[in-house]
Design a protein around this motif. Structure first.
Motif, PDB file in Angstrom:
ATOM      1  N   LEU A 166       0.715  -1.164   0.002  1.00 32.47           N
ATOM      2  CA  LEU A 166      -0.034   0.046   0.237  1.00 32.47           C
ATOM      3  C   LEU A 166       0.978   1.501  -0.010  1.00 32.47           C
ATOM      4  O   LEU A 166       2.086   1.280   0.588  1.00 32.47           O
ATOM      5  N   PRO A 167       0.173   2.369  -0.726  1.00 29.00           N
ATOM      6  CA  PRO A 167       1.210   3.576  -0.576  1.00 29.00           C
ATOM      7  C   PRO A 167       1.232   4.087   0.840  1.00 29.00           C
ATOM      8  O   PRO A 167       0.621   3.875   1.824  1.00 29.00           O
ATOM      9  N   GLU A 168       2.402   4.925   0.952  1.00 31.09           N
ATOM     10  CA  GLU A 168       2.399   5.537   2.326  1.00 31.09           C
ATOM     11  C   GLU A 168       1.413   6.405   2.659  1.00 31.09           C
ATOM     12  O   GLU A 168       0.423   6.841   1.752  1.00 31.09           O
ATOM     13  N   GLY A 169       0.911   6.390   3.875  1.00 26.78           N
ATOM     14  CA  GLY A 169      -0.266   7.065   4.505  1.00 26.78           C
ATOM     15  C   GLY A 169      -1.144   6.030   4.982  1.00 26.78           C
ATOM     16  O   GLY A 169      -0.785   5.074   5.548  1.00 26.78           O
ATOM     17  N   SER A 170      -2.427   6.774   5.653  1.00 25.92           N
ATOM     18  CA  SER A 170      -3.031   5.976   6.605  1.00 25.92           C
ATOM     19  C   SER A 170      -3.992   5.164   5.837  1.00 25.92           C
ATOM     20  O   SER A 170      -4.209   5.261   4.412  1.00 25.92           O
ATOM     21  N   VAL A 171      -4.469   4.207   6.249  1.00 24.03           N
ATOM     22  CA  VAL A 171      -5.503   3.155   5.623  1.00 24.03           C
ATOM     23  C   VAL A 171      -6.779   2.783   6.136  1.00 24.03           C
ATOM     24  O   VAL A 171      -6.746   2.926   7.377  1.00 24.03           O
ATOM     25  N   LEU A 172      -7.758   2.912   5.644  1.00 23.34           N
ATOM     26  CA  LEU A 172      -9.212   2.729   6.012  1.00 23.34           C
ATOM     27  C   LEU A 172      -9.206   1.204   5.581  1.00 23.34           C
ATOM     28  O   LEU A 172      -9.481   0.836   4.579  1.00 23.34           O
ATOM     29  N   VAL A 173      -9.716   0.408   6.758  1.00 21.87           N
ATOM     30  CA  VAL A 173     -10.187  -1.070   6.434  1.00 21.87           C
ATOM     31  C   VAL A 173     -11.674  -1.031   6.803  1.00 21.87           C
ATOM     32  O   VAL A 173     -12.174  -0.534   7.784  1.00 21.87           O
ATOM     33  N   VAL A 174     -12.416  -1.409   5.856  1.00 22.72           N
ATOM     34  CA  VAL A 174     -13.799  -1.727   5.948  1.00 22.72           C
ATOM     35  C   VAL A 174     -14.138  -3.121   6.300  1.00 22.72           C
ATOM     36  O   VAL A 174     -14.080  -4.131   5.527  1.00 22.72           O
ATOM     37  N   GLY A 175     -14.670  -3.324   7.473  1.00 22.98           N
ATOM     38  CA  GLY A 175     -15.052  -4.605   7.848  1.00 22.98           C
ATOM     39  C   GLY A 175     -14.305  -5.111   8.788  1.00 22.98           C
ATOM     40  O   GLY A 175     -13.183  -5.149   8.763  1.00 22.98           O
ATOM     41  N   SER A 176     -15.027  -5.877   9.933  1.00 22.49           N
ATOM     42  CA  SER A 176     -14.370  -6.205  10.977  1.00 22.49           C
ATOM     43  C   SER A 176     -14.418  -7.730  11.375  1.00 22.49           C
ATOM     44  O   SER A 176     -14.364  -8.029  12.545  1.00 22.49           O
ATOM     45  N   GLY A 177     -14.630  -8.433  10.376  1.00 29.86           N
ATOM     46  CA  GLY A 177     -14.774  -9.972  10.556  1.00 29.86           C
ATOM     47  C   GLY A 177     -13.291 -10.290  10.547  1.00 29.86           C
ATOM     48  O   GLY A 177     -12.363  -9.670  10.887  1.00 29.86           O
ATOM     49  N   GLN A 178     -13.249 -11.804  10.415  1.00 31.27           N
ATOM     50  CA  GLN A 178     -11.886 -12.304  10.645  1.00 31.27           C
ATOM     51  C   GLN A 178     -10.886 -11.645  10.060  1.00 31.27           C
ATOM     52  O   GLN A 178      -9.761 -11.272  10.437  1.00 31.27           O
ATOM     53  N   SER A 179     -11.164 -11.580   8.592  1.00 30.58           N
ATOM     54  CA  SER A 179      -9.921 -11.022   7.515  1.00 30.58           C
ATOM     55  C   SER A 179      -9.886  -9.401   8.141  1.00 30.58           C
ATOM     56  O   SER A 179      -8.751  -8.951   8.458  1.00 30.58           O
ATOM     57  N   GLY A 180     -10.782  -8.726   8.164  1.00 32.84           N
ATOM     58  CA  GLY A 180     -10.584  -7.215   8.446  1.00 32.84           C
ATOM     59  C   GLY A 180     -10.042  -7.089  10.067  1.00 32.84           C
ATOM     60  O   GLY A 180      -8.866  -6.441   9.965  1.00 32.84           O
ATOM     61  N   ALA A 181     -10.281  -7.682  11.005  1.00 35.50           N
ATOM     62  CA  ALA A 181      -9.467  -7.724  12.142  1.00 35.50           C
ATOM     63  C   ALA A 181      -8.084  -8.072  12.169  1.00 35.50           C
ATOM     64  O   ALA A 181      -7.236  -7.246  12.777  1.00 35.50           O
ATOM     65  N   GLN A 182      -7.658  -9.073  11.355  1.00 39.66           N
ATOM     66  CA  GLN A 182      -6.532  -9.587  11.367  1.00 39.66           C
ATOM     67  C   GLN A 182      -5.677  -8.705  10.481  1.00 39.66           C
ATOM     68  O   GLN A 182      -4.457  -8.226  10.649  1.00 39.66           O
ATOM     69  N   ILE A 183      -6.393  -8.056   9.445  1.00 35.81           N
ATOM     70  CA  ILE A 183      -5.639  -7.051   8.629  1.00 35.81           C
ATOM     71  C   ILE A 183      -5.368  -5.630   9.184  1.00 35.81           C
ATOM     72  O   ILE A 183      -4.293  -5.264   8.917  1.00 35.81           O
ATOM     73  N   VAL A 184      -5.999  -5.332  10.027  1.00 34.75           N
ATOM     74  CA  VAL A 184      -5.602  -4.164  10.920  1.00 34.75           C
ATOM     75  C   VAL A 184      -4.721  -4.389  11.652  1.00 34.75           C
ATOM     76  O   VAL A 184      -3.665  -3.654  12.094  1.00 34.75           O
ATOM     77  N   GLU A 185      -4.570  -5.619  12.590  1.00 34.24           N
ATOM     78  CA  GLU A 185      -3.432  -5.979  13.313  1.00 34.24           C
ATOM     79  C   GLU A 185      -2.162  -6.081  12.381  1.00 34.24           C
ATOM     80  O   GLU A 185      -1.105  -5.676  12.771  1.00 34.24           O
ATOM     81  N   ASP A 186      -2.156  -6.595  11.200  1.00 34.33           N
ATOM     82  CA  ASP A 186      -1.098  -6.450  10.219  1.00 34.33           C
ATOM     83  C   ASP A 186      -0.539  -5.076   9.871  1.00 34.33           C
ATOM     84  O   ASP A 186       0.959  -4.832   9.977  1.00 34.33           O
ATOM     85  N   LEU A 187      -1.433  -4.320  10.134  1.00 34.66           N
ATOM     86  CA  LEU A 187      -0.977  -2.852   9.455  1.00 34.66           C
ATOM     87  C   LEU A 187      -0.526  -2.177  10.575  1.00 34.66           C
ATOM     88  O   LEU A 187       0.564  -1.600  10.545  1.00 34.66           O
ATOM     89  N   PHE A 188      -1.328  -2.521  11.589  1.00 35.09           N
ATOM     90  CA  PHE A 188      -0.662  -1.818  12.969  1.00 35.09           C
ATOM     91  C   PHE A 188       0.609  -2.161  13.390  1.00 35.09           C
ATOM     92  O   PHE A 188       1.468  -1.411  13.752  1.00 35.09           O
ATOM     93  N   ILE A 189       0.873  -3.339  13.264  1.00 28.35           N
ATOM     94  CA  ILE A 189       2.361  -3.834  13.547  1.00 28.35           C
ATOM     95  C   ILE A 189       3.361  -3.411  13.023  1.00 28.35           C
ATOM     96  O   ILE A 189       4.531  -2.932  13.342  1.00 28.35           O
ATOM     97  N   GLU A 190       2.834  -2.886  11.396  1.00 32.38           N
ATOM     98  CA  GLU A 190       3.697  -2.281  10.453  1.00 32.38           C
ATOM     99  C   GLU A 190       3.785  -0.694  10.863  1.00 32.38           C
ATOM    100  O   GLU A 190       4.480  -0.066  10.090  1.00 32.38           O
ATOM    101  N   LYS A 191       3.136  -0.295  11.744  1.00 34.28           N
ATOM    102  CA  LYS A 191       3.226   1.042  12.386  1.00 34.28           C
ATOM    103  C   LYS A 191       2.681   2.003  11.356  1.00 34.28           C
ATOM    104  O   LYS A 191       2.963   3.168  11.142  1.00 34.28           O
ATOM    105  N   ARG A 192       1.583   1.199  10.618  1.00 40.05           N
ATOM    106  CA  ARG A 192       0.598   2.357   9.982  1.00 40.05           C
ATOM    107  C   ARG A 192      -0.478   2.769  10.713  1.00 40.05           C
ATOM    108  O   ARG A 192      -0.981   2.165  11.519  1.00 40.05           O
ATOM    109  N   LYS A 193      -0.814   3.897  10.254  1.00 39.83           N
ATOM    110  CA  LYS A 193      -2.103   4.421  11.003  1.00 39.83           C
ATOM    111  C   LYS A 193      -3.325   3.904  10.150  1.00 39.83           C
ATOM    112  O   LYS A 193      -3.437   3.965   9.046  1.00 39.83           O
ATOM    113  N   VAL A 194      -4.151   3.423  11.066  1.00 39.58           N
ATOM    114  CA  VAL A 194      -5.546   2.567  10.534  1.00 39.58           C
ATOM    115  C   VAL A 194      -6.754   2.995  11.133  1.00 39.58           C
ATOM    116  O   VAL A 194      -6.903   3.623  12.283  1.00 39.58           O
TER     117      VAL A 194
END
Length: 415
Positions: A166-194
């Motif tokens: 993904l390009p530098e910058g913040s990310v909007l994740v839409v949906g908090s099921g299994q994929s959404g919640a895990q992808i948020v964590e994946d991005l957060f671990i990489e110090k992305r603003k989510v």
């Protein structure tokens, strides 16, 4: 049947773990068949999962027929490559009659009985057809997405791989099921603003009172619960899976904790108009409902422990670590520095290539334990095909054995 038409007793459509499990039983029953796979046997695990993907169920639940998990970490969680190796090992264990890169484009009823199947421009006739192609075909992306500024990258969860994509910058994740919640964590671990749009998905704790919650629920036979005995009956099939993770040994995914550590939480996304996201005022309700589901599961485990006289450590009730503010503020994507959106709102099934009367008005297949009203036509590998475990590695073997018994006309033992 014309001269150019080939005939075989059974055709299986889909060469994933479900179709391969069906093939395993038919091979052992010496029933001639063929498995058509549009891509490769492991493509969904390899091509449609992010780099740090791992199972959310413990390894001991990986129990494909004749191919149980034999590794050194039964209570761990396979990562992506280990899952691929496990499925490939299953294929190698019995060499199924698998035709990869052979998409099925049409299934109709044959005038002489059975079914006419077109695969890679070849015409086949079979008395029995098993649809094991899953239910996750067409990625869901809302129509208004096309009006979002093209400078904002949009990807669906099946195409997300890692934060660097993904390009530098913040990310909007839409949906908090299994994929959404895990992808948020994946991005957060990489110090992305989510920023996360929180829907109605329930959550469950990874561990409780000294054990993985899955272990408790298995002992309580929750995964043997049939759809007919579920309070929601067929409605259980429309429920979103609980979010949790097996990453780094497994842990809870607490969206409130994410928020306390800097993730922006919002209610269900209503629309994006002029690059401003508008949300439903349901964030508190969704978080509370997810916590209640988790608490209800814990209460059922408590009751089981007490009823069985099991010695287990006690655990204090969950206390929310963050509470949202009451206001429901729209989010200006550009002002928030959002440069990408990850859509995690699921898939729609696509069975338009099947011209057999086995669907309801919404295009969803109708079955009883995978058996449809069309003689010799079956589904396998779908969530809640028969039990809660049907969509898991642990439940596929039982469902496949049942369908094999329908095809052979005699009981087929579960391997």
């Amino acid at each position: 049947m014309t001269r150019n038409e080939k005939s075989i007793p059974v055709i299986i459509v889909g060469g994933g773990q479900a179709g391969l499990s069906m093939s395993w039983y038919l091979c052992h029953e010496k029933v001639e068949h063929i498995v058509f796979e549009a891509s490769t046997a492991c493509h969904s695990w390899d091509d449609e999962r992010w780099d740090n993907f791992c199972l959310v169920t413990p390894n001991w639940q990986c129990a494909l027929p004749g191919h149980p998990y034999t590794g050194k970490d039964p209570h761990g969680f396979m990562v992506k490559q280990e899952i691929i190796d496990y499925v490939k090992g299953f294929v190698d264990s019995f060499s199924p009659p698998l035709r990869e890169h052979t998409p099925v484009t049409s299934i109709t009823r044959h005038e002489n009985g059975g079914y006419r199947v077109i695969a890679n421009d070849e015409v086949w006739h079979a008395r029995h057809v098993v649809i094991a192609s899953g239910a996750y075909h067409d990625a869901v992306i809302p129509g208004y997405a096309s009006a979002i500024d093209p400078s904002i990258l949009q990807v669906h969860s099946q195409d997300y791989r890692n934060a660097a994509q993904l390009p530098e910058g913040s990310v909007l994740v839409v949906g908090s099921g299994q994929s959404g919640a895990q992808i948020v964590e994946d991005l957060f671990i990489e110090k992305r603003k989510v920023h996360l749009c929180v829907g109605s998905a329930p959550r469950v704790s990874r561990f409780y009172r000294g054990r993985d919650v899955v272990d408790w629920l298995a002992d309580m036979h929750f995964y043997d619960l049939t759809v007919d005995n579920h309070p929601l009956r067929d409605g259980a099939r429309d429920k979103t899976n609980h979010y949790v993770t097996g990453r780094n040994g497994g842990h809870d995914l607490d969206l409130r904790l994410f928020a306390r550590e800097g993730v922006g939480l919002h209610g269900t996304l209503e629309t994006i108009r002029d690059d401003v996201a508008h949300f439903l005022p349901d964030l508190s309700e969704n978080l509370d409902d997810a916590d209640k589901t988790n608490a209800d599961i814990k209460h059922s485990i408590d009751a089981y422990i007490a009823r069985e006289g099991i010695s287990a450590p006690t655990e204090a009730p969950y206390a929310p670590v963050w509470t949202p503010e009451a206001r429901n503020t729209p989010l200006d994507l550009k002002a928030a520095g959002i440069t990408s959106i990850v859509w995690c709102i699921g898939f729609r099934p696509n069975y338009r290539w099947i011209d057999v009367p086995v669907f309801n008005g919404a295009g969803k297949p109708l079955w009883n334990r995978g058996v449809t009203n069309a003689p010799g036509f079956y589904f396998l590998g779908l969530p809640w095909l028969h039990t809660w475990g049907s969509g898991r590695f642990s439940g596929i073997s039982r469902d496949a054995a049942w369908l094999a018994s329908q095809i052979t006309g005699h009981d087929v033992a579960v391997a």
